[in-house]
Design a protein around this motif. Structure first.
Motif, PDB file in Angstrom:
ATOM      1  N   LEU A   1      45.604  60.288   7.559  1.00 22.14           N
ATOM      2  CA  LEU A   1      46.917  60.513   8.155  1.00 22.14           C
ATOM      3  C   LEU A   1      46.879  61.770   9.002  1.00 22.14           C
ATOM      4  O   LEU A   1      46.437  62.823   8.550  1.00 22.14           O
ATOM      5  N   ALA A   2      47.329  61.660  10.242  1.00 18.06           N
ATOM      6  CA  ALA A   2      47.388  62.804  11.148  1.00 18.06           C
ATOM      7  C   ALA A   2      48.820  63.004  11.610  1.00 18.06           C
ATOM      8  O   ALA A   2      49.485  62.048  12.029  1.00 18.06           O
ATOM      9  N   GLY A   3      49.293  64.238  11.502  1.00 26.96           N
ATOM     10  CA  GLY A   3      50.607  64.584  12.027  1.00 26.96           C
ATOM     11  C   GLY A   3      50.464  65.107  13.443  1.00 26.96           C
ATOM     12  O   GLY A   3      49.660  66.008  13.700  1.00 26.96           O
TER      13      GLY A   3
ATOM     14  N   ARG B   1      42.915  54.913  10.671  1.00 32.12           N
ATOM     15  CA  ARG B   1      43.777  55.965  11.219  1.00 32.12           C
ATOM     16  C   ARG B   1      45.252  55.613  11.123  1.00 32.12           C
ATOM     17  O   ARG B   1      45.651  54.461  11.310  1.00 32.12           O
ATOM     18  N   ALA B   2      46.046  56.664  10.822  1.00 31.76           N
ATOM     19  CA  ALA B   2      47.502  56.557  10.774  1.00 31.76           C
ATOM     20  C   ALA B   2      48.086  57.816  11.396  1.00 31.76           C
ATOM     21  O   ALA B   2      47.533  58.912  11.232  1.00 31.76           O
ATOM     22  N   PHE B   3      49.200  57.676  12.105  1.00 35.65           N
ATOM     23  CA  PHE B   3      49.811  58.796  12.809  1.00 35.65           C
ATOM     24  C   PHE B   3      51.314  58.812  12.536  1.00 35.65           C
ATOM     25  O   PHE B   3      51.971  57.771  12.525  1.00 35.65           O
ATOM     26  N   THR B   4      51.826  60.021  12.351  1.00 33.67           N
ATOM     27  CA  THR B   4      53.261  60.209  12.208  1.00 33.67           C
ATOM     28  C   THR B   4      53.629  61.552  12.805  1.00 33.67           C
ATOM     29  O   THR B   4      52.750  62.320  13.238  1.00 33.67           O
ATOM     30  N   ASP B   5      54.915  61.850  12.838  1.00 32.75           N
ATOM     31  CA  ASP B   5      55.366  63.121  13.406  1.00 32.75           C
ATOM     32  C   ASP B   5      54.824  64.282  12.581  1.00 32.75           C
ATOM     33  O   ASP B   5      54.714  64.198  11.354  1.00 32.75           O
ATOM     34  N   ILE B   6      54.489  65.374  13.245  1.00 32.30           N
ATOM     35  CA  ILE B   6      53.853  66.498  12.567  1.00 32.30           C
ATOM     36  C   ILE B   6      54.763  67.102  11.504  1.00 32.30           C
ATOM     37  O   ILE B   6      54.289  67.509  10.429  1.00 32.30           O
ATOM     38  N   ALA B   7      56.066  67.147  11.756  1.00 28.90           N
ATOM     39  CA  ALA B   7      56.983  67.693  10.757  1.00 28.90           C
ATOM     40  C   ALA B   7      57.068  66.768   9.538  1.00 28.90           C
ATOM     41  O   ALA B   7      57.104  67.242   8.393  1.00 28.90           O
ATOM     42  N   THR B   8      57.067  65.467   9.771  1.00 25.79           N
ATOM     43  CA  THR B   8      57.102  64.510   8.664  1.00 25.79           C
ATOM     44  C   THR B   8      55.831  64.605   7.829  1.00 25.79           C
ATOM     45  O   THR B   8      55.867  64.593   6.592  1.00 25.79           O
TER      46      THR B   8
ATOM     47  N   ALA C   1      54.932  65.243  22.244  1.00 23.27           N
ATOM     48  CA  ALA C   1      54.942  65.823  23.589  1.00 23.27           C
ATOM     49  C   ALA C   1      53.589  66.431  23.942  1.00 23.27           C
ATOM     50  O   ALA C   1      53.085  66.262  25.052  1.00 23.27           O
ATOM     51  N   ARG C   2      52.988  67.124  22.996  1.00 26.30           N
ATOM     52  CA  ARG C   2      51.712  67.788  23.272  1.00 26.30           C
ATOM     53  C   ARG C   2      50.526  66.845  23.119  1.00 26.30           C
ATOM     54  O   ARG C   2      49.504  67.017  23.793  1.00 26.30           O
ATOM     55  N   GLU C   3      50.629  65.882  22.229  1.00 24.83           N
ATOM     56  CA  GLU C   3      49.508  64.961  22.002  1.00 24.83           C
ATOM     57  C   GLU C   3      49.189  64.170  23.262  1.00 24.83           C
ATOM     58  O   GLU C   3      48.017  63.897  23.547  1.00 24.83           O
ATOM     59  N   ALA C   4      50.213  63.806  24.016  1.00 23.45           N
ATOM     60  CA  ALA C   4      49.997  63.025  25.226  1.00 23.45           C
ATOM     61  C   ALA C   4      49.216  63.807  26.279  1.00 23.45           C
ATOM     62  O   ALA C   4      48.607  63.208  27.170  1.00 23.45           O
TER      63      ALA C   4
END
Length: 317
Positions: free
Chosen positions: A16-18, A119-126, A22-25
């Motif tokens: 899991l990656a947070g 791989r799994a991705f979610t919002d960094i705050a979450t 906006a910055r990841e793009a």
């Protein structure tokens, strides 16, 4: 972990990656590889959200990972960070640890089986809230405009006083096993090529030797007319060289055309055996020149023995 409509619970191991959307793009193209088009981690308007409260945070899963879990868009997935004691158990019911429900809002297809399956991705705050991570991010990703300078850039960054105690991992180091395997495979391919060309050159040796035996009288006449032994040898070598040039040229042209055709008609390979779904084709002119040079060298060496045999013939008295 998921529970399908058949009542069976399925579990897969993932990373899991947070991320900050906006910055990841600006660094990676993850959001360009999602389906449907990425518009945030929240479910799309009008989506049917089976089960739960409908307020679960959104998550992106690799396409293969979602397929293994039998998950569709809008369905829930349970993320579990197991305790050390429960890891030893093979039963899903006995798995205990930190857990939270997420809502699948997108699929990521990078064209790499290992990536899509883990791989799994979610919002960094979450992610920080779920993993109970406080403070700044645990890692930063940098995009290098010149990928081959990744090692030099990493050394420059680590030399900065503000980054003392940190470590940098380049894309070459992360995939070092793959690159080492590819280097060995390439070396073996050149070895097999050399052996194949050597065996094929025996045909040139045999053909020229038969030609010398059949034209002993003609070579003897040339020697009588004053042609030197070196010139006689040169004639045989020239004939063998012409055969080599025609063969190498036609082989390289045919290989280049075949490569172009395979690039437009890629060959599919099984995902569960390889990290790619199609055979990658890279037409490198340097490799073609190397193959041509090796083949031409062996072809020229193959003409020396018949040439020496012709040079030994004496003039007709």
């Amino acid at each position: 972990m998921s529970e399908g409509r058949d009542g069976r619970r399925r579990m897969e191991i993932a990373t899991l990656a947070g991320v900050d959307p906006a910055r990841e793009a600006e660094v990676t193209s993850i959001f360009d590889l999602t389906y449907p088009d990425f518009n945030g981690f929240d479910p799309g308007e009008g989506w049917i959200l089976p089960g739960g409260t409908g307020e679960e945070p959104g998550i992106l899963l690799g396409a293969e990972l979602a397929s293994n879990l039998r998950l569709g868009l809008g369905e829930r997935v349970l993320l579990v960070v197991p305790d050390a004691d429960s890891i030893r158990s093979s039963s899903l019911d006995s798995l205990r640890g930190r857990e939270a429900w997420f809502r699948l809002t997108g699929l990521v297809d990078a064209g790499l089986y290992e990536f899509n399956a883990t791989r799994a991705f979610t919002d960094i705050a979450t992610a920080a809230s779920f993993l109970r991570v406080t403070g700044a991010a645990q890692g930063l990703g940098l995009r290098c405009e010149e990928p081959e300078r990744a090692f030099a850039l990493a050394a420059e960054l680590l030399s900065l006083p503000a980054l003392q105690g940190y470590r940098a991992e380049t894309w070459q180091e992360r995939n070092s096993i793959l690159f080492e395997a590819m280097a060995r495979e390439k070396a073996l391919m050149y070895l097999f090529l050399l052996l194949t060309v050597t065996v094929a050159s025996l045909g040139i040796v045999g053909t020229l030797t038969l030609m010398v035996s059949a034209k002993r009288a003609q070579f003897g006449i040339l020697r009588t007319l004053g042609l030197s032994r070196r010139a006689v040898m040169g004639l045989v070598v020239l004939e063998g060289s012409i055969v080599g040039v025609v063969g190498v040229g036609s082989g390289l042209l045919g290989g280049w055309l075949l490569g172009l055709w395979l690039r437009s008609h890629p060959l599919s390979i099984p995902w569960d055996l390889f990290v790619l779904d199609t055979v990658p084709i890279l037409l490198n002119p340097v490799d073609f020149l190397r193959v041509g040079a090796i083949t031409m060298t062996v072809s020229l060496l193959a003409t020396l023995y018949p040439g020496c045999e012709a040079a030994r013939l004496d003039a007709i008295a």
